[in-house]
Write a protein that holds these residues in place. Structure first.
Motif, PDB file in Angstrom:
ATOM      1  N   MET A 265      -3.107  -3.016   1.795  1.00 46.74           N
ATOM      2  CA  MET A 265      -3.020  -1.583   1.530  1.00 46.74           C
ATOM      3  C   MET A 265      -3.272  -1.225   0.076  1.00 46.74           C
ATOM      4  SD  MET A 265       0.157  -0.316   3.918  1.00 46.74           S
ATOM      5  CE  MET A 265      -0.086   1.374   3.364  1.00 46.74           C
ATOM      6  N   ILE A 266      -3.246  -2.214  -0.816  1.00 44.03           N
ATOM      7  CA  ILE A 266      -3.449  -1.922  -2.243  1.00 44.03           C
ATOM      8  C   ILE A 266      -4.789  -1.230  -2.511  1.00 44.03           C
ATOM      9  CG2 ILE A 266      -3.836  -3.016  -4.499  1.00 44.03           C
ATOM     10  CD1 ILE A 266      -1.640  -5.019  -3.788  1.00 44.03           C
ATOM     11  N   PRO A 267      -5.932  -1.699  -1.956  1.00 46.25           N
ATOM     12  CA  PRO A 267      -7.195  -0.988  -2.223  1.00 46.25           C
ATOM     13  C   PRO A 267      -7.256   0.405  -1.597  1.00 46.25           C
ATOM     14  CG  PRO A 267      -7.597  -3.228  -1.437  1.00 46.25           C
ATOM     15  CD  PRO A 267      -6.165  -2.934  -1.189  1.00 46.25           C
ATOM     16  N   LEU A 268      -6.406   0.673  -0.617  1.00 51.04           N
ATOM     17  CA  LEU A 268      -6.426   1.969   0.059  1.00 51.04           C
ATOM     18  C   LEU A 268      -5.655   3.044  -0.691  1.00 51.04           C
ATOM     19  CD1 LEU A 268      -5.854   0.746   3.742  1.00 51.04           C
ATOM     20  CD2 LEU A 268      -8.028   1.218   2.586  1.00 51.04           C
ATOM     21  N   CYS A 269      -4.916   2.652  -1.714  1.00 55.51           N
ATOM     22  CA  CYS A 269      -4.086   3.600  -2.450  1.00 55.51           C
ATOM     23  C   CYS A 269      -4.945   4.344  -3.474  1.00 55.51           C
ATOM     24  CB  CYS A 269      -2.941   2.889  -3.149  1.00 55.51           C
ATOM     25  SG  CYS A 269      -1.758   2.121  -2.021  1.00 55.51           S
ATOM     26  N   GLY A 270      -5.281   5.600  -3.164  1.00 52.99           N
ATOM     27  CA  GLY A 270      -6.057   6.410  -4.090  1.00 52.99           C
ATOM     28  C   GLY A 270      -5.202   7.173  -5.075  1.00 52.99           C
ATOM     29  N   VAL A 271      -3.894   7.190  -4.842  1.00 50.71           N
ATOM     30  CA  VAL A 271      -2.940   7.873  -5.720  1.00 50.71           C
ATOM     31  C   VAL A 271      -2.011   6.820  -6.307  1.00 50.71           C
ATOM     32  CG1 VAL A 271      -1.175   9.667  -5.875  1.00 50.71           C
ATOM     33  CG2 VAL A 271      -3.079   9.920  -4.259  1.00 50.71           C
ATOM     34  N   PHE A 272      -1.697   6.960  -7.576  1.00 56.91           N
ATOM     35  CA  PHE A 272      -0.861   5.963  -8.242  1.00 56.91           C
ATOM     36  C   PHE A 272       0.537   5.903  -7.636  1.00 56.91           C
ATOM     37  CE2 PHE A 272       1.731   4.363 -11.837  1.00 56.91           C
ATOM     38  CZ  PHE A 272       1.075   3.156 -12.030  1.00 56.91           C
ATOM     39  N   GLY A 273       1.057   7.022  -7.196  1.00 57.24           N
ATOM     40  CA  GLY A 273       2.364   7.041  -6.561  1.00 57.24           C
ATOM     41  C   GLY A 273       2.398   6.225  -5.282  1.00 57.24           C
ATOM     42  N   ALA A 274       1.307   6.270  -4.515  1.00 55.46           N
ATOM     43  CA  ALA A 274       1.235   5.464  -3.292  1.00 55.46           C
ATOM     44  C   ALA A 274       1.237   3.978  -3.615  1.00 55.46           C
ATOM     45  CB  ALA A 274      -0.014   5.834  -2.500  1.00 55.46           C
ATOM     46  N   LEU A 275       0.554   3.602  -4.699  1.00 52.84           N
ATOM     47  CA  LEU A 275       0.543   2.203  -5.105  1.00 52.84           C
ATOM     48  C   LEU A 275       1.941   1.739  -5.537  1.00 52.84           C
ATOM     49  CD1 LEU A 275      -1.133  -0.336  -5.621  1.00 52.84           C
ATOM     50  CD2 LEU A 275      -1.601   0.516  -7.931  1.00 52.84           C
ATOM     51  N   ILE A 276       2.677   2.617  -6.192  1.00 51.17           N
ATOM     52  CA  ILE A 276       4.055   2.298  -6.573  1.00 51.17           C
ATOM     53  C   ILE A 276       4.898   2.031  -5.329  1.00 51.17           C
ATOM     54  CG2 ILE A 276       6.172   3.238  -7.576  1.00 51.17           C
ATOM     55  CD1 ILE A 276       4.198   2.362  -9.656  1.00 51.17           C
ATOM     56  N   ALA A 277       4.728   2.856  -4.292  1.00 49.53           N
ATOM     57  CA  ALA A 277       5.486   2.667  -3.046  1.00 49.53           C
ATOM     58  C   ALA A 277       5.145   1.326  -2.400  1.00 49.53           C
ATOM     59  CB  ALA A 277       5.201   3.816  -2.087  1.00 49.53           C
ATOM     60  N   VAL A 278       3.866   0.970  -2.402  1.00 50.36           N
ATOM     61  CA  VAL A 278       3.442  -0.317  -1.847  1.00 50.36           C
ATOM     62  C   VAL A 278       4.066  -1.473  -2.622  1.00 50.36           C
ATOM     63  CG1 VAL A 278       1.452  -1.845  -1.564  1.00 50.36           C
ATOM     64  CG2 VAL A 278       1.300   0.534  -0.829  1.00 50.36           C
ATOM     65  N   CYS A 279       4.089  -1.351  -3.941  1.00 49.73           N
ATOM     66  CA  CYS A 279       4.671  -2.418  -4.770  1.00 49.73           C
ATOM     67  C   CYS A 279       6.173  -2.544  -4.539  1.00 49.73           C
ATOM     68  CB  CYS A 279       4.392  -2.137  -6.241  1.00 49.73           C
ATOM     69  SG  CYS A 279       2.648  -2.284  -6.703  1.00 49.73           S
ATOM     70  N   LEU A 280       6.856  -1.430  -4.328  1.00 49.26           N
ATOM     71  CA  LEU A 280       8.294  -1.475  -4.069  1.00 49.26           C
ATOM     72  C   LEU A 280       8.585  -2.215  -2.763  1.00 49.26           C
ATOM     73  CD1 LEU A 280       9.337   2.143  -5.124  1.00 49.26           C
ATOM     74  CD2 LEU A 280       9.791   0.021  -6.360  1.00 49.26           C
ATOM     75  N   ILE A 281       7.800  -1.930  -1.736  1.00 41.15           N
ATOM     76  CA  ILE A 281       7.998  -2.613  -0.447  1.00 41.15           C
ATOM     77  C   ILE A 281       7.649  -4.093  -0.565  1.00 41.15           C
ATOM     78  CG2 ILE A 281       7.239  -2.707   1.960  1.00 41.15           C
ATOM     79  CD1 ILE A 281       6.723   0.299   1.793  1.00 41.15           C
TER      80      ILE A 281
END
Length: 405
Positions: A265-281
């Motif tokens: 899902m990391i390449p699918l994150c177009g918003v930095f906030g979404a990438l933060i959520a992925v990293c938290l999980i």
């Protein structure tokens, strides 16, 4: 990116690569001596690194001496916990391993301040303080008496090794643990999953720099992984205490599934906030994987052989941790982005998790075979005792008859 990945993963891979050798020293000399000597070697390697003036000697002082010392100090810290904690082993492992997550968050900030104010040479010497503290901590590994060890190894009913006849202690590599099929599958599944596991930790910051060029504090993504990894180690370590026996492996299966999906899902994150959520999980389930590694090893092989079981596993882990990130870096150099690298990095954790699913079934099947064999042996002994009693009673009756006559 490929060269940076080699440098970053080589030192970590070296620490795990030495663990099979460390396990032999742990069996021979105990956890205390191994950890203290390892921390002392790491102290020497780090201090000597502060006196070199070129990068070539650093391969020896930092890449080999310091890494080997850290390996000798690290592996006994996983083994010693099982000697003193049984009922809450998962929680204890979670608390101990959570310390690395705390330093993952705080140490980069400290290093930045130290390097800017003091320079690299003085920073290395300041870090030697941590290694000295590690030497002192190694002295707290109070060795158990031999009788206590024998009692623990004999009373561990969930392990297949504890059900077999006691064998003399192995002085060198104990390859007999691979006869435990469940452990052999575990030792294959974990390294298989780790071919993609370490890729985000090495390349995520570079990916953020390329994708979110206007974003400041790009290193915060690794801090998020470190924070939730510490939470996950405490949380899942406690949960693991309520999961019976080898079924703890299912928690690792769950963690690999989420880690693999989050990597994709990391390449699918177009918003930095979404990438933060992925990293938290991702960090949360990273903590799950790490905190229950030692408890599972104790369940599979028992306390007597757990040192070499963990050592072999960490040694196998060094290969994917060293190879995986550089391959991702080469893909970035060829394709111009990390997208394919992250997509492919999510596949090995899913495959490794699928392999681990077979472990509880293999373990329960082996236990049922052992219980049947044990039950048959008990029945034979009972019949032998009954026959001996009958024969002795008949002999007594014959003697009494002869005396009456």
């Amino acid at each position: 990116p490929s060269f940076t990945a080699w440098v970053g993963s080589l030192s970590m891979g070296m620490i795990f690569f030495c663990c099979p050798i460390v396990s032999v020293f742990t069996d021979l000399f105990g956890c205390r001596k191994t950890a203290v000597v390892g921390a002392a070697v790491g102290f020497i390697g780090l201090m000597s690194s502060s006196f070199v003036s070129s990068i070539e000697p650093l391969y020896l002082t930092y890449g080999i001496i310091f890494a080997c010392g850290c390996s000798f100090a690290y592996q006994p810290s996983l083994v010693i916990l099982g000697h003193y904690f049984k009922k809450r082993l998962g929680l204890v492992n979670g608390i101990v391993t959570a310390g690395s997550s705390i330093f993952t968050v705080l140490l980069p900030l400290l290093l930045k301040v130290l390097i800017d104010s003091m320079g690299l040479v003085q920073t290395l010497r300041v870090l030697c303080i941590f290694m000295f503290v590690l030497i002192l901590a190694g002295f707290t590994y109070r060795p158990l008496t031999s009788s206590t060890k024998d009692k623990e190894s004999g009373s561990s009913g969930s392990s297949l090794f504890s059900r077999r006849k006691s064998s003399p202690p192995k002085k060198f590599f104990n390859f007999g643990i691979f006869k435990v099929t469940a452990y052999a599958v575990w030792a294959v599944g974990i390294p298989l999953a780790l071919f993609g596991y370490f890729v985000p930790y090495v390349h995520l910051v570079n990916h953020v720099k390329e994708t979110f060029k206007d974003e400041n504090n790009k290193e915060v993504v690794l801090m998020c992984i470190g924070i939730t990894s510490g939470v996950g180690r405490l949380l899942f370590g406690r949960i693991a205490d309520y999961v019976p026996g080898v079924k703890k492996v299912y928690l690792q299966v769950l963690s690999f599934c989420f880690i693999g999906l989050m990597s994709m899902m990391i390449p699918l994150c177009g918003v930095f906030g979404a990438l933060i959520a992925v990293c938290l999980i991702m960090g949360l389930f990273d903590g799950c994987f790490i905190s229950i590694m030692a408890p599972i090893a104790f369940e599979l092989v028992g306390a007597q052989d757990v040192s070499q079981a963990i050592g072999f596993l960490l040694g196998f882990m060094s290969v994917p941790m060293t190879v995986g990130p550089p391959i991702a870096g080469l893909l970035r150099d060829k394709l111009g982005s990390y997208d394919v690298a992250f997509y492919l990095a999510g596949i090995p954790p899913l495959l490794g998790g699928a392999v681990l699913c077979f472990i509880p079934w293999i373990h329960s099947k082996k236990q049922s075979e052992i219980s049947k064999t044990t039950g048959g042996e008990k029945m034979e002994k009972m019949l032998e005792n009954q026959n001996s009693l009958l024969s002795s009673s008949s002999g007594i009756f014959k003697k009494e008859s002869d005396s009456i006559i």
